[in-house]
Write an enzyme that holds these catalytic residues in place. Structure first.
Site, PDB file in Angstrom:
ATOM      1  N   GLY A 140      51.738  74.793  -6.125  1.00 23.94           N
ATOM      2  CA  GLY A 140      50.972  73.930  -7.017  1.00 23.94           C
ATOM      3  C   GLY A 140      51.590  73.922  -8.409  1.00 23.94           C
ATOM      4  N   PHE A 141      50.843  73.388  -9.357  1.00 24.57           N
ATOM      5  CA  PHE A 141      51.347  73.249 -10.729  1.00 24.57           C
ATOM      6  C   PHE A 141      51.617  74.630 -11.366  1.00 24.57           C
ATOM      7  CE2 PHE A 141      49.355  73.077 -15.133  1.00 24.57           C
ATOM      8  CZ  PHE A 141      50.556  72.874 -15.782  1.00 24.57           C
ATOM      9  N   ASP A 190      50.935  78.516   0.943  1.00 24.42           N
ATOM     10  CA  ASP A 190      50.322  77.285   0.431  1.00 24.42           C
ATOM     11  C   ASP A 190      50.143  76.313   1.588  1.00 24.42           C
ATOM     12  OD1 ASP A 190      49.892  74.743  -1.031  1.00 24.42           O
ATOM     13  OD2 ASP A 190      50.443  75.928  -2.790  1.00 24.42           O
ATOM     14  N   ASP A 208      47.078  78.397   5.444  1.00 23.95           N
ATOM     15  CA  ASP A 208      45.801  78.305   4.745  1.00 23.95           C
ATOM     16  C   ASP A 208      45.304  79.719   4.433  1.00 23.95           C
ATOM     17  OD1 ASP A 208      43.127  77.912   4.054  1.00 23.95           O
ATOM     18  OD2 ASP A 208      42.899  76.216   5.420  1.00 23.95           O
ATOM     19  N   TYR A 256      33.256  74.067  -7.298  1.00 21.44           N
ATOM     20  CA  TYR A 256      34.367  74.783  -7.930  1.00 21.44           C
ATOM     21  C   TYR A 256      33.837  75.966  -8.742  1.00 21.44           C
ATOM     22  CZ  TYR A 256      38.623  75.278 -10.853  1.00 21.44           C
ATOM     23  OH  TYR A 256      39.745  75.737 -11.502  1.00 21.44           O
ATOM     24  N   ARG A 307      43.506  64.940 -13.843  1.00 19.09           N
ATOM     25  CA  ARG A 307      43.092  65.638 -15.059  1.00 19.09           C
ATOM     26  C   ARG A 307      43.542  64.865 -16.292  1.00 19.09           C
ATOM     27  NH1 ARG A 307      44.169  71.842 -13.150  1.00 19.09           N
ATOM     28  NH2 ARG A 307      45.537  70.859 -11.642  1.00 19.09           N
TER      29      ARG A 307
HETATM   30  P1  NAD Z   1      47.188  72.856  -8.101  1.00 21.79           P
HETATM   31  O1  NAD Z   1      46.256  72.001  -7.320  1.00 21.79           O
HETATM   32  O2  NAD Z   1      48.424  72.237  -8.614  1.00 21.79           O
HETATM   33  O3  NAD Z   1      47.572  74.167  -7.288  1.00 21.79           O
HETATM   34  C1  NAD Z   1      46.722  74.747  -6.337  1.00 21.79           C
HETATM   35  C2  NAD Z   1      47.562  75.101  -5.123  1.00 21.79           C
HETATM   36  O4  NAD Z   1      46.724  75.756  -4.141  1.00 21.79           O
HETATM   37  C3  NAD Z   1      48.161  73.881  -4.428  1.00 21.79           C
HETATM   38  O5  NAD Z   1      49.527  74.071  -4.194  1.00 21.79           O
HETATM   39  C4  NAD Z   1      47.374  73.769  -3.123  1.00 21.79           C
HETATM   40  O6  NAD Z   1      48.099  73.135  -2.090  1.00 21.79           O
HETATM   41  C5  NAD Z   1      47.050  75.223  -2.853  1.00 21.79           C
HETATM   42  N1  NAD Z   1      45.882  75.421  -1.986  1.00 21.79           N
HETATM   43  C6  NAD Z   1      44.639  74.893  -2.127  1.00 21.79           C
HETATM   44  N2  NAD Z   1      43.835  75.334  -1.135  1.00 21.79           N
HETATM   45  C7  NAD Z   1      44.588  76.161  -0.361  1.00 21.79           C
HETATM   46  C8  NAD Z   1      44.349  76.940   0.808  1.00 21.79           C
HETATM   47  N3  NAD Z   1      43.129  76.934   1.396  1.00 21.79           N
HETATM   48  N4  NAD Z   1      45.344  77.661   1.322  1.00 21.79           N
HETATM   49  C9  NAD Z   1      46.574  77.674   0.756  1.00 21.79           C
HETATM   50  N5  NAD Z   1      46.875  76.967  -0.349  1.00 21.79           N
HETATM   51  C10 NAD Z   1      45.898  76.216  -0.891  1.00 21.79           C
HETATM   52  O7  NAD Z   1      46.307  73.456  -9.316  1.00 21.79           O
HETATM   53  P2  NAD Z   1      46.746  74.358 -10.544  1.00 21.79           P
HETATM   54  O8  NAD Z   1      46.375  73.630 -11.775  1.00 21.79           O
HETATM   55  O9  NAD Z   1      48.129  74.829 -10.376  1.00 21.79           O
HETATM   56  O10 NAD Z   1      45.727  75.560 -10.405  1.00 21.79           O
HETATM   57  C11 NAD Z   1      46.128  76.813  -9.851  1.00 21.79           C
HETATM   58  C12 NAD Z   1      44.966  77.795  -9.953  1.00 21.79           C
HETATM   59  O11 NAD Z   1      44.613  77.982 -11.337  1.00 21.79           O
HETATM   60  C13 NAD Z   1      43.698  77.322  -9.257  1.00 21.79           C
HETATM   61  O12 NAD Z   1      43.073  78.424  -8.641  1.00 21.79           O
HETATM   62  C14 NAD Z   1      42.847  76.800 -10.382  1.00 21.79           C
HETATM   63  O13 NAD Z   1      41.468  76.903 -10.069  1.00 21.79           O
HETATM   64  C15 NAD Z   1      43.246  77.707 -11.533  1.00 21.79           C
HETATM   65  N6  NAD Z   1      43.033  77.059 -12.832  1.00 21.79           N
HETATM   66  C16 NAD Z   1      43.871  76.087 -13.282  1.00 21.79           C
HETATM   67  C17 NAD Z   1      43.622  75.488 -14.515  1.00 21.79           C
HETATM   68  C18 NAD Z   1      44.533  74.433 -15.098  1.00 21.79           C
HETATM   69  O14 NAD Z   1      44.248  73.947 -16.201  1.00 21.79           O
HETATM   70  N7  NAD Z   1      45.620  74.043 -14.471  1.00 21.79           N
HETATM   71  C19 NAD Z   1      42.503  75.872 -15.272  1.00 21.79           C
HETATM   72  C20 NAD Z   1      41.655  76.841 -14.757  1.00 21.79           C
HETATM   73  C21 NAD Z   1      41.928  77.449 -13.548  1.00 21.79           C
HETATM   74  N1  UDP Z   2      38.891  62.872 -19.322  1.00 17.62           N
HETATM   75  C1  UDP Z   2      39.091  61.642 -19.929  1.00 17.62           C
HETATM   76  N2  UDP Z   2      39.937  60.747 -19.329  1.00 17.62           N
HETATM   77  C2  UDP Z   2      40.597  61.039 -18.168  1.00 17.62           C
HETATM   78  C3  UDP Z   2      40.394  62.294 -17.551  1.00 17.62           C
HETATM   79  C4  UDP Z   2      39.515  63.187 -18.166  1.00 17.62           C
HETATM   80  O1  UDP Z   2      38.515  61.346 -20.972  1.00 17.62           O
HETATM   81  O2  UDP Z   2      41.360  60.174 -17.689  1.00 17.62           O
HETATM   82  C5  UDP Z   2      38.019  63.853 -20.001  1.00 17.62           C
HETATM   83  C6  UDP Z   2      36.998  64.543 -19.121  1.00 17.62           C
HETATM   84  O3  UDP Z   2      35.809  63.791 -19.058  1.00 17.62           O
HETATM   85  C7  UDP Z   2      36.826  65.871 -19.832  1.00 17.62           C
HETATM   86  C8  UDP Z   2      38.203  66.163 -20.433  1.00 17.62           C
HETATM   87  O4  UDP Z   2      38.862  64.898 -20.487  1.00 17.62           O
HETATM   88  O5  UDP Z   2      35.891  65.751 -20.871  1.00 17.62           O
HETATM   89  C9  UDP Z   2      39.032  67.148 -19.624  1.00 17.62           C
HETATM   90  O6  UDP Z   2      39.009  66.718 -18.283  1.00 17.62           O
HETATM   91  P1  UDP Z   2      39.873  67.380 -17.121  1.00 17.62           P
HETATM   92  O7  UDP Z   2      39.574  66.596 -15.887  1.00 17.62           O
HETATM   93  O8  UDP Z   2      41.277  67.497 -17.512  1.00 17.62           O
HETATM   94  O9  UDP Z   2      39.330  68.872 -16.940  1.00 17.62           O
HETATM   95  P2  UDP Z   2      38.006  69.668 -17.360  1.00 17.62           P
HETATM   96  O10 UDP Z   2      38.313  70.273 -18.669  1.00 17.62           O
HETATM   97  O11 UDP Z   2      36.844  68.729 -17.449  1.00 17.62           O
HETATM   98  O12 UDP Z   2      37.855  70.660 -16.281  1.00 17.62           O
END
Ligand code: NAD
Ligand code: UDP
Length: 332
Positions: free
Chosen positions: A21-22, A42, A67, A162, A203
């Site tokens: 993922g990201f 993944d 998974d 979530y 997002r």
């Molecule tokens: P993402 O969707 O890019 O990455 C998540 C990865 O998990 C993906 O590669 C997906 O294929 C894999 N995945 C999902 N369900 C699975 C399963 N059942 N088995 C195996 N793989 C699975 O998202 P991300 O932004 O990289 O987020 C990564 C983690 O960080 C997540 O747990 C997310 O909740 C947490 N997080 C991210 C943010 C953010 O801003 N990016 C903020 C808060 C928390």
């Molecule tokens: N948002 C927005 N335009 C978009 C996507 C999101 O204005 O195209 C807003 C959303 O309503 C939230 C904030 O931007 O208030 C951040 O949203 P995001 O989905 O990135 O993650 P969140 O912080 O809500 O988990």
């Protein structure tokens, strides 16, 4: 950059879920750079194989399409010192890969998935890190949010699949610590952005940057007065590494302490992408948090960590990546 990079003893092997993922794909790269062996699990539900495809060239990298809701093969655990659980859909946005579109998968990854990864850590006698989230604070009534704040979460609203899955994961991790002595770290990650977040992720940063590059109007939900604090991915990876290697037990906020309104973000993206359209206001989704900013005093004190990359600099790198990714050239 080296003086601010973590220079501790690298774990010999790391099991990471959600590694394509990201955030995971950046963390995997950093772990390989410091010399660890990395086993990535993944199921590609929201991540992309191409995020880590070139890493197959490293003999220290193993990708397993699997998974985490199924038990982890004990054969994978040899020499594993860190177990990092990132697997979960993560976007609340309007997208087929958002957790709103994948409610059962999200609940399962946060519950069964966390349980399986905790068991893997117990069997391997490894330390465990959960990628939790600022969403455990819900729509917070205190700002900034310290780790001691219990949050304001709607347990049955559309975001609950979530929020509650992550809260369950935190409770389970702490039970493993109390009952089985597992070394448990809980990273409460606040909004993080940067290259390799998929363009259709839904997002706010990916949406707005892609819209801007395409010359479309930027969608602002509500009046745009809600706030977020945006952390660049390199800073987040550094924080995660430092937390994983620390002796800290339990939750720790990781994120940027610089708070912006969503409208300010939109204006900045428009300024930085000259071909961007105007602003289109759309309805605010239910339970959208009105404010969010981490109190990062704990991370500063325990890890000596705070983000270095300012929003404009991080956005500039992000915009350059999206220009390439969506094939619209590098000009502008
Ligand atoms: P993402 O969707 O890019 O990455 C998540 C990865 O998990 C993906 O590669 C997906 O294929 C894999 N995945 C999902 N369900 C699975 C399963 N059942 N088995 C195996 N793989 C699975 O998202 P991300 O932004 O990289 O987020 C990564 C983690 O960080 C997540 O747990 C997310 O909740 C947490 N997080 C991210 C943010 C953010 O801003 N990016 C903020 C808060 C928390
Ligand atoms: N948002 C927005 N335009 C978009 C996507 C999101 O204005 O195209 C807003 C959303 O309503 C939230 C904030 O931007 O208030 C951040 O949203 P995001 O989905 O990135 O993650 P969140 O912080 O809500 O988990």
């Amino acid at each position: 950059m080296s003086e601010r990079q973590w220079e501790g003893k690298p774990p010999s092997a790391v099991l990471i879920s959600g590694g394509s993922g990201f955030i995971g794909s950046h963390l995997v790269r950093r772990l390989l750079e410091i010399g660890s062996k990395v086993i990535c699990i993944d199921n590609l539900l929201t991540g992309r194989r191409k995020n880590v495809l070139e890493l197959d060239e490293s003999e220290r990298f193993t990708f397993l399409e699997a998974d985490v809701c199924n038990p982890i093969e004990p054969g994978l655990l040899e020499g594993v010192e860190w177990v990092l659980h990132l697997a979960s859909p993560a976007s609340p946005g309007k997208s087929p890969v958002s957790y709103m579109s994948l409610p059962f998968e999200t609940l399962a990854a946060g519950s069964k998935g966390t349980w399986n990864m905790l068991e893997a850590a117990r069997i391997a006698d490894a330390r465990f890190l959960l990628a939790s989230t600022s969403e455990v604070y819900g729509d917070p009534e205190v700002n900034p949010q310290p780790e001691s704040y219990w949050g304001n979460v709607n347990p049955v609203g559309p975001r609950s699949v979530y929020d509650e899955a992550k809260r369950f994961g935190e409770a389970l991790a702490m039970a493993y610590h109390r009952e089985k002595g597992l070394d448990v770290k809980i990273a409460r990650i606040f909004n993080t952005y940067g290259p390799r977040m998929r363009p259709d992720d839904g997002r706010v940063v990916s949406n707005m940057v892609v819209q801007a590059i395409r010359g479309e109007p930027l969608t602002v939900y509500g009046d745009g007065s809600q706030t977020r604090s945006f952390c660049y991915i390199d800073d987040m990876v550094e924080g995660l590494l430092r937390l994983a290697s620390s002796e800290h037990i339990g939750p720790m906020n990781l994120g940027s302490a610089e708070e912006f309104t969503v409208l300010e973000l939109a204006e900045l993206v428009r300024e930085m992408v000259p071909e961007a359209g105007g602003i289109h206001f759309a309805p605010l989704p239910p339970d959208d948090p009105k404010q969010r900013r981490p109190d990062i005093a704990l991370a500063k004190r325990v890890l000596g960590w705070s983000p270095r990359v300012r929003l404009r600099e991080g956005l500039s790198k992000t915009i350059a990546w999206y220009r390439q990714e969506i094939g619209e050239g590098l000009s502008g």
